[in-house]
Design an enzyme around this catalytic site. Structure first.
Site, PDB file in Angstrom:
ATOM      1  N   THR A  14      12.131   0.540   8.674  1.00  0.00           N
ATOM      2  CA  THR A  14      11.212   1.586   9.141  1.00  0.00           C
ATOM      3  C   THR A  14       9.785   1.083   9.033  1.00  0.00           C
ATOM      4  O   THR A  14       9.501   0.160   8.283  1.00  0.00           O
ATOM      5  CB  THR A  14      11.266   2.846   8.253  1.00  0.00           C
ATOM      6  OG1 THR A  14      10.941   2.467   6.911  1.00  0.00           O
ATOM      7  CG2 THR A  14      12.606   3.530   8.314  1.00  0.00           C
ATOM      8  N   ASP A  15       8.894   1.735   9.754  1.00  0.00           N
ATOM      9  CA  ASP A  15       7.484   1.558   9.448  1.00  0.00           C
ATOM     10  C   ASP A  15       7.250   2.314   8.130  1.00  0.00           C
ATOM     11  O   ASP A  15       8.077   3.133   7.709  1.00  0.00           O
ATOM     12  CB  ASP A  15       6.599   2.100  10.587  1.00  0.00           C
ATOM     13  CG  ASP A  15       5.173   1.570  10.482  1.00  0.00           C
ATOM     14  OD1 ASP A  15       4.827   0.995   9.419  1.00  0.00           O
ATOM     15  OD2 ASP A  15       4.396   1.727  11.437  1.00  0.00           O
ATOM     16  N   TRP A  16       6.119   2.067   7.498  1.00  0.00           N
ATOM     17  CA  TRP A  16       5.889   2.554   6.128  1.00  0.00           C
ATOM     18  C   TRP A  16       5.901   4.077   6.035  1.00  0.00           C
ATOM     19  O   TRP A  16       5.089   4.753   6.646  1.00  0.00           O
ATOM     20  CB  TRP A  16       4.581   1.949   5.605  1.00  0.00           C
ATOM     21  CG  TRP A  16       4.842   0.649   4.869  1.00  0.00           C
ATOM     22  CD1 TRP A  16       4.317   0.288   3.649  1.00  0.00           C
ATOM     23  CD2 TRP A  16       5.696  -0.444   5.246  1.00  0.00           C
ATOM     24  NE1 TRP A  16       4.816  -0.947   3.260  1.00  0.00           N
ATOM     25  CE2 TRP A  16       5.660  -1.416   4.211  1.00  0.00           C
ATOM     26  CE3 TRP A  16       6.526  -0.705   6.328  1.00  0.00           C
ATOM     27  CZ2 TRP A  16       6.385  -2.611   4.248  1.00  0.00           C
ATOM     28  CZ3 TRP A  16       7.263  -1.905   6.369  1.00  0.00           C
ATOM     29  CH2 TRP A  16       7.173  -2.822   5.337  1.00  0.00           C
TER      30      TRP A  16
END
Ligand code: BGC
Length: 672
Positions: free
Chosen positions: A301-303
């Protein structure tokens, strides 16, 4: 009594022996057994930890290297982020300032894998433990938009090879880049990180960089998959786009990159696409990415992206980054209450282990922390000059061969912008200003004007409040109006004028139309009045554009004699610009993104950045939380030149445009 005791002992002995044997049986070791055996030996809790990272301890350094500011920024940011597992926080980071790491399990010989930003260089803390005697500065490469403007996949691969070496020598396993979202609209805050309005250019440049980086035995994470074309409400915007537009424009570059370079990982994006979070979309991450395109790596995932950890696991989003204890627990509970099939968790965990197996951490690579920064700086300079685009050159105003004494205007001439802000910013040891570049190339920069600018910039900066976080945008100091007498004097005592116009943008916010896409009235006046004064004295005027994304040029481009689009050229900025201005390098960059005449000519102008679905959305937004909103990609596939060409809309400079110091004659094409 004794008898009883003996019987009990005889009864218990085999169990005790079995227990002892189990205790002594070594756990399967990742190096010696198959991934399957390791997964089979892990508990649900351990596997859930394997698929969630170790959290974010520290955001990385702030924009300035002031320790106090760093500490307070870190504390504020930490209070805004979900809590990290206190046990994880005790484990010393191998690479301070890196964006994240995975959980390690020594009992299975599973090391921690470290990931760091970002597309323009290795983003890590430049110092450790307040010890300034050893530094960890990285090369700031030219931004993505410039690299794409080279159209030179061999050169980009070369950059990738050097970049990958730096990643490895600084002890990082995976770099969080390249980033290849489409330049749907010039206001996109992260366009500088991205390559082009065209997916074929984006995909091929990405593949070249990935192949270069990964040839070192380190990984990449191509991002942000997919349709992450704006920063406004990036975590909560629903992108409404047709299947055709998605396939032909927004997914195509990723498809090319996957097929041509097999990046180790793909980073899913924050946004929703047609109602589903990208990071929770089985269609996107499994059906398209893996089944159709044959992607073999891991998806992260992105953060803090997405909401539902279980849906993310099910969609094929293998690793949740930076990872929170709440996500781990959610996954454990879901397996136990049978809302998540353990087989799915095993598949996700398997992909994490396959990534671990390939990593330098697993190979126990002894990184030196001393990459050849001098050699990389040379390459960065060369690549930078190759991606600069000559937009205008009346009567061979350039190269500056006879002019030796220069009047240098514009704040960014003295305070050049190497790259954009946010996670794509690199902690570099220096940035060569245009002034330094010109001096090293043998030009003299007129001193009185230099003093006026330096004084003005220092004053303006001293009045500014320091940025709180690393991602906070510090726009260039606004230009000043100069007295007519100053201009006349400069026109007399120097041989030519250079005016630099600067723009900066970055993660967390999109750009504005007024005074950002367009020039401010002071900037336009500066170009006009300097041009008038210098032309009256028979001298040339050159405008240098130190920008990360497209701006308006039509209203002022007639004034100067030449315009050099230098983009944001990385840490060797001033040297690379001087190389082109002096003719040491013949400009050969070509636009990979169209320059529209007016903002309203851009097909997405009516639908950018979309509309908030709550009242007063703009007031309620924060860096980490957008408000529910949607954006409709009404223009479909007609992005950039596809629109301008099809609907015969005149551009200021078209896709593919770029002059050179050489004149070419094209004859009739012949097949040979
Ligand atoms: C950005 C990513 C970046 C990540 C880690 C996010 O906010 O969108 O591009 O890789 O942070 O720093």
């Amino acid at each position: 009594m004794k008898k009883y005791f003996l019987a009990l002992l005889l009864f218990c002995l085999p169990f005790a022996m079995i227990a002892q044997t189990i205790k002594n049986t070594p756990q399967p070791q990742l190096s010696k057994t198959t991934v399957k055996q390791v997964i089979a030996a892990m508990t649900i809790e351990q596997k859930a930890k394997l698929v969630t990272g170790m959290g974010m301890i520290m955001p990385g350094p702030t924009a300035n290297n002031d320790k106090k500011a760093n500490d307070s920024a870190a504390a504020t940011l930490r209070s805004m982020l979900p809590p990290t597992d206190p046990e994880d926080a005790k484990i010393t980071e191998k690479v301070p300032g890196a964006a994240g790491r995975t959980h390690g399990f020594s009992q299975f010989n599973i090391p921690i894998v470290t990931v760091a930003d970002g597309p323009a260089g290795v983003r890590i803390s430049p110092t450790r433990n307040n010890d300034a005697s050893k530094t960890y500065y990285a090369t700031a490469w030219p931004v993505g938009t410039l690299l794409a403007s080279t159209w030179d996949t061999l050169l980009v691969k070369k950059v990738g090879i050097a970049f990958g070496n730096e990643i490895k020598e600084y002890g990082v396993d995976i770099i969080l880049g390249p980033a290849l979202n489409i330049h749907r609209n010039p206001l996109g805050g992260r366009n500088f990180e991205y390559y082009s309005e065209d997916p074929v250019v984006s995909g091929n440049i990405t593949a070249a960089l990935v192949n270069g980086i990964q040839s070192n035995g380190v990984g990449t994470s191509i991002k942000h998959f997919a349709a992450n074309n704006q920063e406004t409400n990036r975590n909560s915007v629903n992108v409404i786009a047709s299947e055709r537009a998605l396939r032909e424009i927004y997914l195509k570059g990723f498809e090319i990159a996957v097929k041509k370079s097999q990046p180790w990982t793909v980073m899913s994006s924050y946004n929703y696409i047609n109602g589903a979070y990208a990071s929770e979309s089985h269609d996107l991450l499994t059906n398209i990415l893996r089944k159709e395109w044959g992607f073999k790596g891991l998806v992260m995932t992105d953060w803090f992206g997405g909401k539902d950890a279980v849906a993310q696991m099910k969609s094929g989003n293998d690793l949740l980054m930076p990872g929170t204890p709440v996500q781990t627990k959610t996954i454990v509970d879901a397996v136990k209450n049978k809302t998540l099939d353990e087989k799915i968790l095993d598949e996700n965990a398997t992909r994490v282990l396959q990534l671990v197996l390939a990593s330098p951490a697993f190979q126990k690579y002894k990184n030196t922390n001393s990459p050849d920064l001098a050699a990389h700086a040379k390459l960065s300079r060369m690549a930078a000059s190759e991606g600069m685009i000559l937009l205008k050159n009346n009567k061979q105003a350039l190269p500056l061969t006879s002019a030796k004494k220069l009047a240098v205007f514009g704040n960014t001439s003295y305070d050049i912008i190497a790259g954009g802000t946010g996670s794509g910013d690199v902690n570099k040891a220096y940035t060569v200003s245009l002034l330094q570049g010109l001096s090293s190339a043998g030009y003299t920069v007129e001193k009185d004007l230099q003093n006026i600018y330096e004084q003005y910039i220092a004053d303006a900066k001293s009045k500014r409040t320091k940025p709180k976080f690393f991602f906070e945008l510090v726009p260039p100091v606004p230009e000043q109006a100069l007295a007519a007498m100053v201009l006349q004097k400069e026109a007399i005592i120097t041989d030519a004028a250079i005016i630099t116009i600067g723009r900066n943008a970055g993660e967390g916010a999109d750009r504005e139309v007024e005074n950002d896409f367009t020039l401010s009235s002071v900037e336009k006046d500066l170009i006009k009045t300097v041009s008038d004064a210098f032309h009256a004295a028979g001298k040339k005027v050159i405008v240098v554009l130190n920008i990360g994304g497209v701006i308006e040029v039509n209203s002022w481009r007639d004034y100067p004699d030449a315009i050099l689009l230098a983009w944001q050229p990385g840490m060797e900025a001033g040297n690379a610009i001087a190389d082109v201005l002096s003719g040491k390098v013949n400009p050969s960059g070509k636009l990979a993104t169209s320059f529209a005449v007016n903002y309203d000519d851009i097909p997405s102008a009516k639908n950018f950045p979309g509309k908030d679905l709550v009242p007063d959305g703009a007031k309620k937004r924060s860096f980490f939380g957008g408000v529910p909103s949607e954006v409709t990609y009404e223009e479909g596939i007609y992005v950039g030149y596809r629109y301008f060409n099809t609907f015969k809309i005149k551009t200021a400079y078209e896709f593919g445009y770029g002059l050179s110091y050489t004149n070419f004659k094209y004859g009739e094409l012949k097949f040979i």
